[in-house]
Write an enzyme that holds these catalytic residues in place. Structure first.
Site, mmCIF file in Angstrom:
data_model
loop_
_atom_site.group_PDB
_atom_site.id
_atom_site.type_symbol
_atom_site.label_atom_id
_atom_site.label_comp_id
_atom_site.label_asym_id
_atom_site.label_seq_id
_atom_site.Cartn_x
_atom_site.Cartn_y
_atom_site.Cartn_z
ATOM 1 N N TYR A 57 31.073 40.176 29.321
ATOM 2 C CA TYR A 57 32.274 39.440 28.935
ATOM 3 C C TYR A 57 32.281 39.201 27.427
ATOM 4 O O TYR A 57 31.338 38.629 26.871
ATOM 5 C CB TYR A 57 32.374 38.102 29.680
ATOM 6 C CG TYR A 57 32.594 38.224 31.182
ATOM 7 C CD1 TYR A 57 32.977 39.433 31.762
ATOM 8 C CD2 TYR A 57 32.439 37.130 32.018
ATOM 9 C CE1 TYR A 57 33.170 39.548 33.137
ATOM 10 C CE2 TYR A 57 32.642 37.234 33.392
ATOM 11 C CZ TYR A 57 32.997 38.462 33.937
ATOM 12 O OH TYR A 57 33.191 38.568 35.309
HETATM 13 N N1 LIG Z 1 32.632 40.837 39.637
HETATM 14 C C1 LIG Z 1 33.669 41.299 38.999
HETATM 15 O O1 LIG Z 1 33.818 42.510 38.787
HETATM 16 C C2 LIG Z 1 34.717 40.349 38.488
HETATM 17 C C3 LIG Z 1 35.967 40.845 38.086
HETATM 18 C C4 LIG Z 1 36.916 39.933 37.632
HETATM 19 C C5 LIG Z 1 36.626 38.585 37.564
HETATM 20 N N2 LIG Z 1 35.388 38.131 37.944
HETATM 21 C C6 LIG Z 1 35.067 36.692 37.884
HETATM 22 O O2 LIG Z 1 36.081 35.983 38.572
HETATM 23 C C7 LIG Z 1 36.648 34.990 37.715
HETATM 24 C C8 LIG Z 1 38.104 34.796 38.070
HETATM 25 O O3 LIG Z 1 38.794 36.035 37.901
HETATM 26 P P1 LIG Z 1 40.221 36.068 37.237
HETATM 27 O O4 LIG Z 1 40.178 35.391 35.906
HETATM 28 O O5 LIG Z 1 40.714 37.463 37.282
HETATM 29 O O6 LIG Z 1 41.019 35.116 38.271
HETATM 30 P P2 LIG Z 1 42.558 34.961 38.609
HETATM 31 O O7 LIG Z 1 42.676 33.567 39.114
HETATM 32 O O8 LIG Z 1 43.032 36.038 39.489
HETATM 33 O O9 LIG Z 1 43.326 35.110 37.225
HETATM 34 C C9 LIG Z 1 43.213 34.114 36.248
HETATM 35 C C10 LIG Z 1 44.352 34.274 35.242
HETATM 36 O O10 LIG Z 1 45.604 34.007 35.876
HETATM 37 C C11 LIG Z 1 46.430 33.257 34.997
HETATM 38 N N3 LIG Z 1 46.611 31.936 35.597
HETATM 39 C C12 LIG Z 1 45.670 31.166 36.223
HETATM 40 N N4 LIG Z 1 46.207 30.036 36.711
HETATM 41 C C13 LIG Z 1 47.524 30.076 36.385
HETATM 42 C C14 LIG Z 1 48.615 29.186 36.622
HETATM 43 N N5 LIG Z 1 48.455 28.045 37.298
HETATM 44 N N6 LIG Z 1 49.835 29.549 36.159
HETATM 45 C C15 LIG Z 1 50.021 30.706 35.492
HETATM 46 N N7 LIG Z 1 49.020 31.588 35.231
HETATM 47 C C16 LIG Z 1 47.777 31.279 35.678
HETATM 48 C C17 LIG Z 1 45.691 33.169 33.660
HETATM 49 O O11 LIG Z 1 46.021 34.320 32.882
HETATM 50 P P3 LIG Z 1 47.193 34.293 31.774
HETATM 51 O O12 LIG Z 1 47.664 32.887 31.570
HETATM 52 O O13 LIG Z 1 46.582 34.875 30.548
HETATM 53 O O14 LIG Z 1 48.253 35.169 32.353
HETATM 54 C C18 LIG Z 1 44.244 33.291 34.095
HETATM 55 O O15 LIG Z 1 43.401 33.768 33.090
HETATM 56 C C19 LIG Z 1 36.370 35.503 36.310
HETATM 57 O O16 LIG Z 1 36.386 34.490 35.336
HETATM 58 C C20 LIG Z 1 35.002 36.098 36.483
HETATM 59 O O17 LIG Z 1 34.018 35.074 36.426
HETATM 60 C C21 LIG Z 1 34.450 38.989 38.414
#
Ligand SMILES: NC(=O)c1ccc[n+]([C@@H]2O[C@H](COP(=O)([O-])OP(=O)(O)OC[C@H]3O[C@@H](n4cnc5c(N)ncnc54)[C@H](OP(=O)(O)O)[C@@H]3O)[C@@H](O)[C@H]2O)c1
Length: 347
Positions: A57
């Site tokens: 990251y």
């Molecule tokens: N193992 C793996 O390969 C892998 C892959 C991906 C993630 N992960 C882990 O999983 C965690 C979560 O993944 P993710 O960040 O992709 O989760 P997600 O919940 O699907 O997406 C989060 C994103 O959605 C938007 N968001 C979140 N809440 C919101 C709301 N209430 N209203 C509007 N937009 C909102 C924001 O982006 P914007 O505001 O910028 O649009 C935020 O950065 C990561 O931090 C990481 O630790 C692991």
């Protein structure tokens, strides 16, 4: 937040939501140090204890930032730190992959950046299609024996590989993988074919990533103009930006909007609540770029969905399980088991 729970068949206690940190220190679609600190403080204050990061990251800057935030607050022993290895950098060197050399080298870097002497949960970030399960199992066992890692898990791997790894570990009396970290949301239910049944059968917890499909399930993107959510992650160049805008997903989003309106909660909260109570899920990785976004996700742990809302979402987002799972319908089960629909008491 609800009570702590064990992660898979282990003594590692985690909160139902884990704080994802992929956004922290990410210059393109993340949050700076000040907002990251506010997000961490709020998460801890709400009762969260588990934090997920990875060496890759922001090219290591996320781990460095997290290390500072944890050291400044003196909370190392109060939190579960999980990090991952396996996605390497470029530059012509073999810096990635699931093999033992990468595992050991990457761990040393993560310990240094996170300013800690141990990782509570160490993940193989992704299978490389090459490394045998036995090499990963023995490598993790050695890191645990050295006291540098407490528990380990597998992310982004075929279910057969996870089944082989846990079976080998058990047969040889080595520490088993305790959890599978996989993409799981209302628009990504592929893991229900193989991974969820394997996790339940073998005693591993499921840890979903991207419960909001990178922001798609918040309702801020529009079918006629996906770019309408100006500044949203899916409008920017990143690994998650190109695959969400399909007819199936827009239909799921329509159903989510109706259910959210019906229960009077934001779509993002409802989508997270749906994942949180799926079978085998022990803790959900929430991603937040801002404090407000985190607050919406935290509310999911306080407001479980009523069964009619859950059933509506289950039906609207269902994916075809395909062969051979289309054989195991209740009608076929009755034929196979000689009448009735037998129930497995442990599932
Ligand atoms: N193992 C793996 O390969 C892998 C892959 C991906 C993630 N992960 C882990 O999983 C965690 C979560 O993944 P993710 O960040 O992709 O989760 P997600 O919940 O699907 O997406 C989060 C994103 O959605 C938007 N968001 C979140 N809440 C919101 C709301 N209430 N209203 C509007 N937009 C909102 C924001 O982006 P914007 O505001 O910028 O649009 C935020 O950065 C990561 O931090 C990481 O630790 C692991």
């Amino acid at each position: 937040m609800r009570d702590l729970r064990t992660l898979g068949h282990s003594g590692l206690l985690v909160s139902p939501l884990t704080l994802g940190t992929m956004t922290m220190a990410n210059p393109g679609w993340g949050s700076d140090e000040k907002e990251s600190g506010r997000i961490l403080d709020r998460f801890l204050q709400a009762g969260g204890n588990a934090i997920d990061t990875a060496d890759v990251y922001a090219d290591g800057a996320t781990e460095e930032l997290l290390g500072r935030l944890i050291s400044d607050r003196g909370i190392r022993d109060a939190v579960v730190i999980a990090t991952k290895y396996g996605f390497g950098g470029g530059g012509g060197l073999v810096t990635g992959g699931a093999g033992r050399a990468t595992m050991v080298r990457a761990l040393e870097g993560s310990l240094r950046r996170l300013a800690t002497d141990r990782i509570d949960l160490y993940w193989m970030h992704t299978w490389d299609g090459l490394t045998p399960a036995s090499e990963v199992v023995q490598g993790m066992a050695d890191l645990i024996a050295a006291g540098k890692v407490s528990h380990w898990g597998l992310s982004n791997t075929p279910a057969w590989f996870a089944a082989q790894a846990i079976t080998l570990a058990r047969a040889h009396g080595l520490p088993t993988p305790i959890a599978l970290q996989l993409e799981y949301s209302l628009v990504a239910r592929d893991i229900e074919r193989e991974h969820v049944p394997a996790a339940r059968e073998l005693g591993m917890g499921v840890v979903p990533w991207s419960p909001l499909a990178g922001g798609f399930l918040t309702g801020k993107y529009r079918r006629d103009d996906p770019a309408a959510a100006a500044g949203g992650r899916l409008t920017k160049d990143n690994p998650f930006s190109d695959s969400k805008f399909t007819d199936h997903n827009w239909a799921v989003l329509d159903a989510l909007a109706e259910v959210a309106e019906g229960v009077g909660r934001p779509a993002a909260e409802v989508a997270t609540a749906w994942v949180l109570d799926r079978p085998a899920v022990d803790t959900v990785l929430v991603g937040a770029r801002t404090l407000d976004q985190l607050n919406t996700s935290l509310a999911a742990a306080e407001h479980p969905l009523p069964s009619d809302a859950r059933e509506r979402l289950d039906a609207a987002s269902a994916q075809d399980l395909g062969y051979p799972y289309d054989i195991f319908t209740p009608r076929m089960a009755a034929n196979i088991c000689g009448g009735g629909t037998p129930v497995h008491r442990l599932r």
